[in-house]
Write an enzyme that holds these catalytic residues in place. Structure first.
Site, mmCIF file in Angstrom:
data_model
loop_
_atom_site.group_PDB
_atom_site.id
_atom_site.type_symbol
_atom_site.label_atom_id
_atom_site.label_comp_id
_atom_site.label_asym_id
_atom_site.label_seq_id
_atom_site.Cartn_x
_atom_site.Cartn_y
_atom_site.Cartn_z
ATOM 1 N N SER A 299 29.894 49.674 19.566
ATOM 2 C CA SER A 299 29.936 50.993 20.167
ATOM 3 C C SER A 299 28.663 51.274 20.958
ATOM 4 O O SER A 299 28.344 50.570 21.897
ATOM 5 C CB SER A 299 30.190 52.054 19.096
ATOM 6 O OG SER A 299 30.390 53.313 19.672
ATOM 7 N N ASP B 26 30.375 55.473 26.635
ATOM 8 C CA ASP B 26 29.568 54.492 25.918
ATOM 9 C C ASP B 26 30.147 53.087 26.141
ATOM 10 O O ASP B 26 31.189 52.936 26.788
ATOM 11 C CB ASP B 26 29.464 54.855 24.435
ATOM 12 C CG ASP B 26 30.775 54.788 23.692
ATOM 13 O OD1 ASP B 26 31.828 54.771 24.333
ATOM 14 O OD2 ASP B 26 30.753 54.773 22.448
#
Length: 580
Positions: free
Chosen positions: A150, A309
């Protein structure tokens, strides 16, 4: 045998088990005369939590590397054979992002599954995490694996496991997978299928760009709002950055297919780059993550800035307002999206009588207050979007509630349940729709936020995050949580009403009322609720070596809320460990 001696024994086993890939060999050489480093890398196995694996890259049992990925996959294969007999035929979908070693980890996972007789669907290109969830559902797979860390720094990678509904597995399944992983003996001896043989006999199937097209089509069909006119879309100017990650193609395709022609991408952040070389952190929660995008926005006079992201499941935004660009928090964007989405459903006559909105226990009450104005039920879940995804599946099966929206304070949202995870691709489009409508009315999202505050009250939030790496950090975090459980928290000028301990499953009341059982699953979280509606929650991060303190204030204006936040911060100072 104490932890240090056991770690040294494991280190020597790794030395003797070579030859290893060069990066592993170099790592082992680098720490040969550093007992502390050896202990930190080998004192335990990298924990397989509810989100799977996540950790620093490198040699060692407490690191992300090809051996720990292979071992985890062998355990996953055993779990699937034991619990889902049809999994060999249904298969497992595997996606990966732009991080160091992601393609290698993904291919290893596919070949381990193939060696165990389980069909592996492997993306032949980078994909966003929500697209992996979409692919699991589209292909009717038994499970999914996403190789990603992530928004973590470049030196991390991870391995997230998804169930057949496209949602991350919950603790019960994660514990069962962990038990199977622990039965895998020699991690250096995990069998891999031969790639060409697996391709030839259908145990390895490549997922190609047709899946991207299907995903983008589903996003546009689900999200585009009928009440927003095409000229509104054409008039909106957007700057977007994928922050070197996976969102570039799918976000841009979704915006273009919906009719947004003025989309500028930050050129130096457009291409995938696992080093994230132009940002201090590829985390849209960090104020400086969007600095390059904001600079470009000033040059092209953009209305809104959006940044996703690295695995494109979270998005942060900045809004042009009063001549400058103002960053909005995840809580603020969540409240705005709830209002916009429900209002348009109501206007279209598609707001169901049993609609439901989800948020986590550490998310602002702003969106909940808005939803209740529309007569929509709000349900809290534990932190982690896997719980929201699981609830969406549960109510889809029972018909008790109709999913409308889910979000968490950390910039993760899901509007259309075509996936079972947070989805920045669809939310970039929904934010654009919302911004386009406000622009037509001569307003910005900041104007919309202030209007919400006037309607439902003022909300403000803050986050304290303390990074505590290594063995000592784990001990410090555990010590702080234990101290909070043993000592009463006092906040000057505020009346504590109740304490919710999600580890014990008990809500205790200060006024002497009998304790109540909490209905949510067990989790290491403590939440303090105050009489004015403000709250404070403490939890260890599930993905990073951090202790997190979430603060939520409710008041009659910004100044009152900020004063409340400062009082809570001061009260927590004595309970927080200090790095170093």
């Amino acid at each position: 045998m104490d932890a240090q001696r056991e770690a040294m024994e494991r280190y020597r086993q790794w030395q003797s088990a070579g030859p290893h890939p060069e990066e592993i060999e170099q790592d082992l050489r680098d720490i040969a005369h550093d007992p502390a480093a050896i202990e930190e890398r080998f004192y335990r196995d990298l924990a397989f939590g509810t989100g799977g694996l996540r950790g620093l890259l490198g040699a060692g049992t407490n690191r992300m590397n090809r051996y720990t990925v292979r071992k985890a996959t062998a355990g996953l294969a055993r779990y699937l054979h034991r619990n889902r007999p049809a999994s060999a035929k249904q298969g497992v979908v595997i996606g990966y992002d732009c991080r160091r070693m992601s393609p290698e980890f993904a291919l290893d996972a596919a070949l381990v599954l193939a060696a165990q007789g389980i069909k592996a669907y492997l993306f032949d290109h980078l994909c966003p995490t929500p697209e992996l969830s979409f692919a699991v559902r589209t292909l009717g797979a038994a499970a999914g694996v996403m190789v990603t860390a992530s928004h973590n720094p470049p030196e991390y990678n991870g391995y997230k496991v998804y169930g057949p509904d496209g949602g991350q597995i919950l603790p019960e399944a994660a514990n069962a997978v962990t038990a199977e992983i622990q039965t895998v003996g020699d991690l250096f001896a995990v069998e891999l299928a031969r790639r060409q043989e697996a391709e030839a006999d259908g145990r390895l199937i490549w997922v190609r760009e047709e899946m991207d097209t299907a995903y983008v089509d589903a996003v546009v069909q689900s999200i585009r709002v009928a009440g927003v006119e095409q000229r509104d879309r054409q008039n909106l100017c957007i700057v977007y950055t994928p922050l070197h990650g996976t969102g570039n193609r799918t976000v841009r395709q979704s915006l273009a297919a919906a009719g947004y022609a003025q989309v500028y991408v930050v050129p130096e952040q457009e291409q995938p780059d696992g080093e994230f070389s132009t940002v201090r952190s590829p985390n849209p929660e960090e104020p400086d993550a969007l600095s390059a995008a904001i600079a470009l926005a000033g040059q092209v006079d953009a209305d809104i800035v959006m940044g996703t992201d690295p695995d494109a499941d979270r998005v942060g935004i900045a809004v042009r307002h009063g001549g400058t660009y103002r960053l909005l928090t995840g809580n603020q964007v969540g409240g705005l999206l709830v209002e916009f989405w429900l209002r348009h459903k109501q206007a279209a006559g598609t707001l169901p009588h049993n609609g439901i909105v989800f948020k986590t226990i550490v998310t602002s009450g702003l969106g909940a207050a808005v939803a209740k104005r529309y007569g929509v039920t709000v349900e809290d879940t534990l932190t982690g979007f896997k719980y929201i995804g699981a609830k969406a599946t549960q109510y889809e099966q029972t018909g008790a509630f109709a999913y409308l929206f889910g979000y968490e304070e950390s910039y993760g949202y899901l509007a259309a349940p075509i996936v079972r995870d947070k989805d920045a691709v669809q939310i970039c489009l929904l934010i654009a729709e919302m911004a386009a409508e406000y622009k037509r009315q001569g307003q910005t999202l900041v104007d919309g936020l202030e209007a919400l505050y006037r309607q439902v009250g003022y909300f403000a939030e803050s986050l304290i995050s303390v990074t505590l790496p290594g063995v000592d950090g784990i001990r410090q975090i555990a010590s702080s949580m234990e101290r909070l459980r043993q000592e009463a928290l006092f906040v000057e000028g505020m009346q504590l009403e109740s304490v919710e301990d999600y580890l014990s499953g008990i809500r205790s009341f200060v006024d002497g009322r009998p304790p109540e059982e909490l209905t949510l699953p067990q989790e290491n979280v403590i939440k303090y609720n105050f009489s004015n509606g403000s709250w404070l929650a403490v939890r260890p991060s599930g993905t990073e070596p951090k202790l997190k303190v979430y603060l939520g204030a409710v008041g009659d204006g910004e100044a009152a809320c900020q004063a409340t936040l400062e009082r809570m911060k001061r009260a927590m100072e004595g309970y927080l460990p200090h790095p170093g």
